[in-house]
Structure formats: C-alpha cells, structure tokens
Enzyme design. Structure first.
Site, PDB file in Angstrom:
ATOM      1  NE  ARG A  74      46.358  50.164  32.579  1.00 49.74           N
ATOM      2  CZ  ARG A  74      47.855  49.592  32.748  1.00 49.74           C
ATOM      3  NH1 ARG A  74      47.488  48.337  32.962  1.00 49.74           N
ATOM      4  NH2 ARG A  74      47.965  50.790  33.791  1.00 49.74           N
ATOM      5  CG  HIS A  77      44.724  46.911  39.408  1.00 51.72           C
ATOM      6  ND1 HIS A  77      44.588  45.254  38.293  1.00 51.72           N
ATOM      7  CD2 HIS A  77      45.972  47.083  39.167  1.00 51.72           C
ATOM      8  CE1 HIS A  77      46.019  44.974  37.976  1.00 51.72           C
ATOM      9  NE2 HIS A  77      46.593  46.326  38.817  1.00 51.72           N
ATOM     10  CG  HIS A  85      48.735  43.545  41.918  1.00 51.37           C
ATOM     11  ND1 HIS A  85      50.282  44.389  42.432  1.00 51.37           N
ATOM     12  CD2 HIS A  85      48.772  44.293  40.888  1.00 51.37           C
ATOM     13  CE1 HIS A  85      50.166  45.223  40.933  1.00 51.37           C
ATOM     14  NE2 HIS A  85      49.522  44.652  39.729  1.00 51.37           N
ATOM     15  CG  ASP A 100      52.595  47.059  32.688  1.00 51.68           C
ATOM     16  OD1 ASP A 100      51.840  46.208  33.000  1.00 51.68           O
ATOM     17  OD2 ASP A 100      52.003  48.254  33.046  1.00 51.68           O
ATOM     18  CD  GLU A 102      49.345  42.134  37.699  1.00 48.29           C
ATOM     19  OE1 GLU A 102      48.040  41.964  37.834  1.00 48.29           O
ATOM     20  OE2 GLU A 102      50.446  42.020  37.916  1.00 48.29           O
TER      21      GLU A 102
HETATM   22  C1  BGC Z   1      49.769  47.042  36.167  1.00 48.40           C
HETATM   23  C2  BGC Z   1      50.984  47.807  35.904  1.00 48.40           C
HETATM   24  C3  BGC Z   1      50.556  49.147  36.954  1.00 48.40           C
HETATM   25  C4  BGC Z   1      50.333  48.345  38.443  1.00 48.40           C
HETATM   26  C5  BGC Z   1      49.792  49.268  39.178  1.00 48.40           C
HETATM   27  C6  BGC Z   1      49.857  46.350  37.302  1.00 48.40           C
HETATM   28  O1  BGC Z   1      49.494  45.069  37.337  1.00 48.40           O
HETATM   29  O2  BGC Z   1      49.794  46.087  35.084  1.00 48.40           O
HETATM   30  O3  BGC Z   1      50.221  48.902  34.449  1.00 48.40           O
HETATM   31  O4  BGC Z   1      51.473  50.573  36.910  1.00 48.40           O
HETATM   32  O5  BGC Z   1      49.507  47.453  38.111  1.00 48.40           O
HETATM   33  O6  BGC Z   1      50.538  49.044  40.638  1.00 48.40           O
END
Ligand code: BGC
Length: 381
Positions: free
Chosen positions: A110, A135, A209, A281, A347
């Site tokens: 983010r 992302h 991811h 998260d 990640e």
């Molecule tokens: C993030 C999550 C997000 C997800 C989306 C992750 O990398 O940390 O907050 O909802 O990606 O699929």
C-alpha cells in the site's frame, strides 16, 4: 474490483485444467518449458500458459500477470498436489482475482492516499483500495500481458518475463523496464530474480503473490500449518492498513513467529492489529535486513502431508497475509469455493508505504541504476 473494459474476456477457458494429484506428465529432470493457449482478452490478445518441471517441482505460469496458475509438489508418499490457489480459466483471473499467484508491481503493497513526493514533486497514483493504492493501482503488473521467453541453462529451466511500464502508467513517473526470471533448479527450488531500470526517478517494489496451501488448494484452511519468521519486529498499521512508521517488537504479541507456531494459534486474539487486518496482514521486519544474497527468513510446514516451504530473500521485509479477505465468492482451480484462511501469502518486499516513510529503507530507483532482488522457494518433505 475496478475493471478496464479492454480486458474483459471473450469467453476464454483453459485448454487444460490445473492438474491435481497425479496430473500432467512431465519428463523427469529439466525439460524444455511447454507453451499452450490459455485464453484471449477481449481485444484479441492471446494469453499462454507455460508448463515447466525440474527436480520434482512442476510450475504453470500465465503470460497474463506472470501468474503462477499451479505449483505442484509431492508429499512424503510421492503424491502430488497443487499447493497454490488459482483459477482454471482466464476470465476469473481478469474479473475477480485477489492477486492469485501474480507478479505484483510497480509498487507491491500500500501507498498512503495513493500519493508520494519524490525530488520535490508529488505524484497522484491510481487509487484502488479505499483511499489508498494497493499493488500498483487498478491495472497493476498483475493485469498486464508479459512477454515470456523460455530457457534451459545447464541444469536449470525457466522463463524470462518482460514488461515495460510506460512513464505515467498508474501515475508513476519513469518508463520502467522490468525483467523477472522464474527458475526451477534441479533440486526443485523455485527462484525469482527481479530486475528493473528506469529513465526517470521512480519507486519500485516488486513481489510475488502466491497463496500457499501446502496440503493442496481446495483442502480447507491453512490454520494448522506451522510457520516461523525470522523477525523480531513488525510494522503496525492504521485502520487502512498503512504503517504508522513504528517498528514494534513482536515479543508478547500474536506477531511472534520467531519459534514456529500454527498460523491459526493467535488469529482470534482480540489484539487491535489483528482486528485491523481481520487476521494477520502485516509486514515483518526481517532480522537479517537487506542482504547481498538471499538468506533464509521463513519456514512453512504442513504437518499432515509433511510438505515444507523454505524462503530465502535479500529483501528486508515479508508481508504475511493470512487470506483474510477470501469470503466464499470465488471458486478455485480444483472446483472448491475459497473461504477465509484457505491460503496464505508470504510476500518478500520492501516495507509498505516506504516512499512516505523516510525512516524505512528506500524504494527509489534512479536512471543508471538497476533494481535487483531475489527470492528462493525451496521444497522438502
Ligand atoms: C494484502 C492484503 C490484500 C491482498 C489482496 C495482500 O498482499 O496484504 O491486505 O487484501 O493482498 O489480495
């Protein structure tokens, strides 16, 4: 999810479905990657799927988003399973994927209010997660068609994936030439090498991811997987999951994975940070810091199958996302509905919102320099 009209699908389905146990026949050793048509975008662009195998690991990769559509490894009795969540058709990847298996960029994670200032100039980015950028914006690298070139080098097999992001794409400055190399070694390791250059100062944070479920996708939650992360600190976040800037100690919190514990053990502890993430998260601050070569940082193990994943990276951070936002609305490649906790992401990356956090390691890339990071996934039973 926001959708670009050009990328809505014209009824594309996979030529073949991700193979489960005993699936596709791959020659033992490093055979040359095989290409097949996976589908087409509405503008006619063809999307291919590449299958490669080496050292007991089988990988299926899409030219769309560099997506790992399946990753198959065996358990201690030699039974193969696809341990990566995904879809069996292109339409679902385009319309509703929560980044399943994708290459994420130009800035993974983010950015606060989709904005940052570099060399005195403020850039407004595509905003796609509340008021923030997640992302890389609405059409990130996960939604781009990559140029894919297979290779066999010595005992390695792999793919070069290239994508050039135009100056101003999603609001980011600089033409970013990106090359990602997926290598399967003769030991079955999956290595990712990321490289990028720019013609204007910009920010870069590339990652992968994959949603792991070492018992096999469609097998239920990963809450009994054992996870260890070599990190004494993490970056706490606000309600929008933007880091506050603090590097907090994990000791005495649900974030302490210095000794392996089950993923589900503390996921229901009413800790403010767990509530913000609806689970885990967060970005873990790796004790080793930035290193010149990939170093071991995390181990994930499924006790039932014995399958074990070890991760090494030269990056300073690890976003561990426990699949909290999977909500039963998506059907996976194996035909089951994905629910909360059915997969988890590890990640490797620089910290979220680094461009707005002067104390975090820098993500700035300038002309004449090459961005280079590597992550190695090793499998064992
Ligand atoms: C993030 C999550 C997000 C997800 C989306 C992750 O990398 O940390 O907050 O909802 O990606 O699929």
């Amino acid at each position: 999810m926001e959708l670009n009209r050009r990328t809505v699908i014209a009824g594309a389905t996979a030529a073949g479905i991700a193979a489960g146990a005993g699936g596709t026949a791959h020659a033992a050793g490093g055979s040359r990657p095989v290409k097949e048509l996976f589908g087409s975008l509405t503008d006619g662009t063809k999307v291919h799927r590449w299958s490669l195998a080496n050292g007991g690991t089988r990988l299926k990769v899409l030219s769309y988003g560099g997506i790992v559509q399946a990753l198959e490894i065996s358990d201690r009795r030699g039974r193969y399973a696809n341990v990566s969540l995904g879809f069996d058709n292109l339409a679902d990847y385009v319309s509703s994927s929560p980044y399943f298996g994708a290459l994420v960029g130009r800035y993974g994670n983010r950015l606060d209010k989709g904005r940052f200032t570099l060399d005195g100039r403020t850039y407004q980015l595509s905003v796609n997660d509340g008021e923030n950028t997640l992302h890389g914006g609405a059409q990130g690298f996960d939604k781009r068609v990559w140029d894919v070139e297979p290779f066999v080098k010595g005992t390695d097999v792999g793919l070069y994936l290239r994508y050039t992001s135009a100056d101003g794409e999603m609001g980011f400055p600089g033409t970013l030439r990106t090359k990602v190399t997926y290598t399967l070694t003769r030991h079955g390791d999956w290595r990712i090498d990321y490289e990028a250059t720019t013609d204007r100062a910009t920010v870069v944070n590339l990652t992968s991811h994959v949603y792991w479920n070492l018992a096999g996708e469609s097998s239920g939650t990963v809450y009994d997987h054992q996870l260890a992360i070599e990190a004494s600190r993490f970056t706490p976040v606000d309600a929008g999951l933007i880091p506050t800037g603090e590097l907090a100690r994990v000791a005495g919190t649900p974030f302490d994975f210095r000794r392996a514990k089950s993923v589900g053990e503390d996921i229901r502890v009413p800790h403010q940070q767990v509530l913000y993430g609806q689970g885990l998260d967060h970005n873990w601050v790796l004790d080793k810091g930035i290193t010149s070569r990939p170093e071991h940082i995390a181990t994930l193990r499924d006790p039932s199958s014995g399958r074990t994943l070890r991760i090494a990276t030269n990056e300073p951070g690890l976003q561990f996302y426990s699949g909290n936002f999977l909500d039963g609305t998506l059907t996976g490649s194996g035909g089951s509905v994905y629910r909360q906790g059915d997969g988890l992401c590890l990640e490797t990356q620089h910290f979220p919102d680094s461009p707005n956090q002067p104390a975090f390691p820098s993500t700035v890339l300038r002309p004449g320099r090459t961005y280079r990071t590597s992550t190695v996934h090793s499998f064992d039973v």
